[in-house]
Design a protein around this motif. Structure first.
Motif, mmCIF file in Angstrom:
data_model
loop_
_atom_site.group_PDB
_atom_site.id
_atom_site.type_symbol
_atom_site.label_atom_id
_atom_site.label_comp_id
_atom_site.label_asym_id
_atom_site.label_seq_id
_atom_site.Cartn_x
_atom_site.Cartn_y
_atom_site.Cartn_z
ATOM 1 N N PRO A 87 120.626 2.024 11.885
ATOM 2 C CA PRO A 87 119.750 2.111 12.916
ATOM 3 C C PRO A 87 118.308 1.920 12.609
ATOM 4 O O PRO A 87 117.476 1.652 13.219
ATOM 5 C CB PRO A 87 119.991 3.413 13.475
ATOM 6 C CG PRO A 87 120.751 4.145 12.605
ATOM 7 C CD PRO A 87 121.545 3.247 11.749
ATOM 8 N N LYS A 131 115.028 -3.288 16.526
ATOM 9 C CA LYS A 131 115.977 -2.231 16.032
ATOM 10 C C LYS A 131 117.316 -1.862 16.932
ATOM 11 O O LYS A 131 116.898 -2.270 18.157
ATOM 12 C CB LYS A 131 115.270 -0.975 15.982
ATOM 13 C CG LYS A 131 114.060 -0.882 14.636
ATOM 14 C CD LYS A 131 114.551 -0.498 13.521
ATOM 15 C CE LYS A 131 113.439 -0.934 12.523
ATOM 16 N NZ LYS A 131 112.333 0.116 12.425
ATOM 17 N N ALA A 133 118.468 0.516 18.167
ATOM 18 C CA ALA A 133 118.228 1.170 19.554
ATOM 19 C C ALA A 133 117.607 0.556 20.446
ATOM 20 O O ALA A 133 117.326 0.813 21.905
ATOM 21 C CB ALA A 133 117.456 2.608 19.248
ATOM 22 N N LYS A 140 124.057 -5.449 20.597
ATOM 23 C CA LYS A 140 124.737 -4.698 19.331
ATOM 24 C C LYS A 140 125.639 -5.205 18.728
ATOM 25 O O LYS A 140 125.791 -5.605 17.559
ATOM 26 C CB LYS A 140 124.586 -3.282 19.498
ATOM 27 C CG LYS A 140 123.522 -2.434 19.564
ATOM 28 C CD LYS A 140 123.489 -0.864 19.722
ATOM 29 C CE LYS A 140 122.804 -0.449 20.587
ATOM 30 N NZ LYS A 140 123.046 0.837 21.255
ATOM 31 N N GLU B 279 119.170 6.076 17.470
ATOM 32 C CA GLU B 279 120.027 5.177 17.513
ATOM 33 C C GLU B 279 119.936 4.487 18.830
ATOM 34 O O GLU B 279 119.583 5.334 19.862
ATOM 35 C CB GLU B 279 121.487 5.837 17.535
ATOM 36 C CG GLU B 279 121.784 6.127 16.234
ATOM 37 C CD GLU B 279 123.318 6.597 15.909
ATOM 38 O OE1 GLU B 279 123.979 5.683 15.904
ATOM 39 O OE2 GLU B 279 123.628 7.765 15.711
#
Lengths: 285, 279
Positions: A87, A131, A133, A140, B279
């Motif tokens: 992450p 990123k 997140a 992802k 995350e």
């Protein structure tokens, strides 16, 4: 019997003395796409981890191209169910991390260029700097796919790669993987519990009974012609028979066949069925 | 934004009430009773008998002393008379040296403890016993073995700063996601590369939290340590001013200690934000 390129030879895993699965034998040829389908608790993920070298079997071995698997290696890439992106790195950074592992002597610029090219391949050029997140679930997993493909593995391992995605995204990503894998002639092994996914992608589908003491009970050969298209595959002759066969297995036989092996059972000679061909033959007659 | 302005106004109001009240309460009423010639009173020891104390300084006195210290914070007039800035510098030097040494030991050791259950099992009892010991309890032992008060003070800082960093590092390292380690393994990253590119960034936020707690404790302890070892430092300054009965100077020192502690905390907070991930 000639040994397949990837040969799984009698692997077993025990948990507290009881076998989760045992006597599992199968082979994967170069360029082949094999799917393993079964309910949870039959040790599917463990089998994939053993193939990846992340876990060791309690019995049996795995031989790839004549060499025994003794640990993880760069020629076997894994697409994890939970994407497992780092992450703190950007999408590009995550792919570059894999590229750097593969090509340790490459200068920074070349690593970045290569990573960028692979991100382009999965349609993420615009999100390279973001990123994890800041990415959607589908994006992802695209990064996860790019990271796996970036090291140009000889075997691509997928652990229910699309199960955490919504139906629409799942469909697009399946198409994407289908395209990437067939373009590259990539050898692939996938764990799934999605029947349609297996039919769309795989050449052979291994059906595994429920645990404990699970086994590969049948090998379904997917004879539906390639290239396959998600939009039209359900109209292909034989599709229903194939699909019904697998669904029947998951609904009943995975349970009724579980546990004790029938007399004369040989894990090395698992019955092979071609439900699609059979159905076509029947309609012709 | 409006919220911040309102908070600011409320803060100013509270300060005004507190300081104003203090100012009024601490201003001595006009002397009553028979006036004594001060010289005569002293001869009689009357000032002591009448119970006159050093007066509590008023905020205005404190502000004046603060202004006085700020004008020349770095003067050195002999061993016992040095500027507030010099004293702070000594304290900061000790804290940062002790903290730095603690980090050098705690982070690698924390890695080891976090990665190896065997090492964890072996060291955990030692850590659990030593951690609750007041760092000042080490002082006599340090003075006895090191025989240097300055280094002893640094040792005391070291010993108090090490525990939070050690525990947080080992916790952070032990709780790195299995799947990230699996990624590193499938990519054949060696132990060093895994440690620096996967485990360290994954554990960095936890490590920084430990570092932030450590520096806070170190700054608390340095004042007490310097009161004991003497010589230099903000703790020694406070003790020295107590001996001088210079209460206003003590209050100034308290304020400065608070401000520097806050600055240290924010510095570490900023560093923690720099390595944070979500995350």
């Amino acid at each position: 019997m000639a040994r397949a390129w990837l040969s799984v030879e009698g692997i077993a895993r025990r948990y507290g003395g009881r076998p989760v699965f045992r006597d599992v034998w199968f082979g994967v040829e170069r360029g082949e796409f094999v799917a393993l389908i079964g309910h949870s608790g039959c040790g599917k993920t463990t089998i994939l981890n053993i193939l990846a070298g992340l876990e060791a079997p309690d019995a049996g071995t795995i031989v790839i191209d004549g060499r025994q698997v003794s640990g993880p290696a760069l020629d076997r890439a894994v697409i994890f169910q939970s994407h497992a992106l780092l992450p703190w790195l950007s999408a590009l950074g995550n792919v570059a991390f894999a590229v750097r592992s593969r090509h340790r002597d490459w200068p920074r610029g070349r690593v970045q260029d290569h990573a960028r090219r692979v991100l382009d391949l999965v349609g993420l050029s615009d999100a390279a700097g973001r990123k994890p997140a800041e990415l959607s679930g589908g994006m992802k997993q695209r990064v996860g796919i790019a990271r796996a493909l970036a090291i140009e593995p000889s075997l691509l391992l997928m652990d229910e790669p699309f199960s955490a995605l919504d139906a629409l995204t799942r469909g697009t990503l399946q198409d994407e993987v289908l395209r990437l894998v067939s373009d590259a002639g990539q050898t692939a092994f996938m764990i799934t519990h999605d029947v349609d996914e297996a039919i769309l992608l795989a050449d052979r589908i291994l059906l595994i009974t429920n645990g404990p003491d699970a086994r590969v009970a049948e090998v379904v050969v997917n004879t539906l012609p390639r290239p396959r298209d998600r939009q039209t595959i359900h109209r292909t002759p034989g599709h229903y028979a194939l699909r019904n066969h697998i669904v029947d297995f998951l609904v009943t036989r995975s349970r009724t066949l579980a546990g004790a092996r029938p007399e004369g059972w040989d894990g090395r000679r698992v019955p092979e069925v071609r439900p699609a061909d059979l159905a076509i033959k029947e309609t012709i007659n | 934004m409006a919220l911040r302005i309102r908070s600011m106004l409320l803060l100013l109001l509270i300060l005004a009430v507190l300081l104003g009240g203090w100012q009024i309460a601490a201003t001595p009423a006009a002397a009553t009773g028979p006036a004594l010639d001060p010289e005569y009173a002293k001869l009689l020891g009357a000032s002591a008998q009448q119970g006159q104390q050093t007066p509590m300084p008023r905020p205005s006195d404190i502000a004046a002393r603060a202004w006085h210290h700020l004008q020349d914070p770095f003067y050195i007039h002999g061993a016992n008379d040095q500027g507030l800035g010099i004293q702070l510098g000594w304290s900061l030097l000790r804290v940062l040296t002790g903290f730095g040494l603690a980090a050098l030991v705690a982070i690698p050791l924390g890695f080891l403890v976090g990665m190896s259950p065997v090492v964890h099992g072996a060291l955990d009892p030692i850590i659990q016993v030593l951690r609750p010991v007041s760092p000042l309890a080490w002082m006599p032992l340090a003075l006895y073995t090191i025989r240097d008060s300055g280094i002893s003070a640094i040792f005391v800082i070291f010993i108090c700063a090490i525990w939070p960093m050690l525990l947080n590092t080992s916790f952070g390292v032990a709780s790195v996601r299995r799947e990230w380690l699996n990624v590193a393994r499938t990519l054949e990253a060696g132990p060093w590369r895994t440690a620096f590119t996967v485990i360290l960034p994954a554990a960095a936020p936890t490590i920084m939290t430990g570092a932030r707690i450590s520096i806070g404790i170190a700054w608390l302890v340095i004042v007490a340590a310097e009161m004991l070892v003497g010589g230099t430092g903000i703790g020694y300054f406070v003790w020295n001013q107590w001996n001088n009965l210079a209460i206003a100077d003590i209050v100034v020192a308290i304020l400065v200690i608070g401000l520097v502690g806050m600055a240290l905390d924010q510095l570490l907070g900023r560093a923690a934000r720099a390595v944070a991930w979500r995350e």
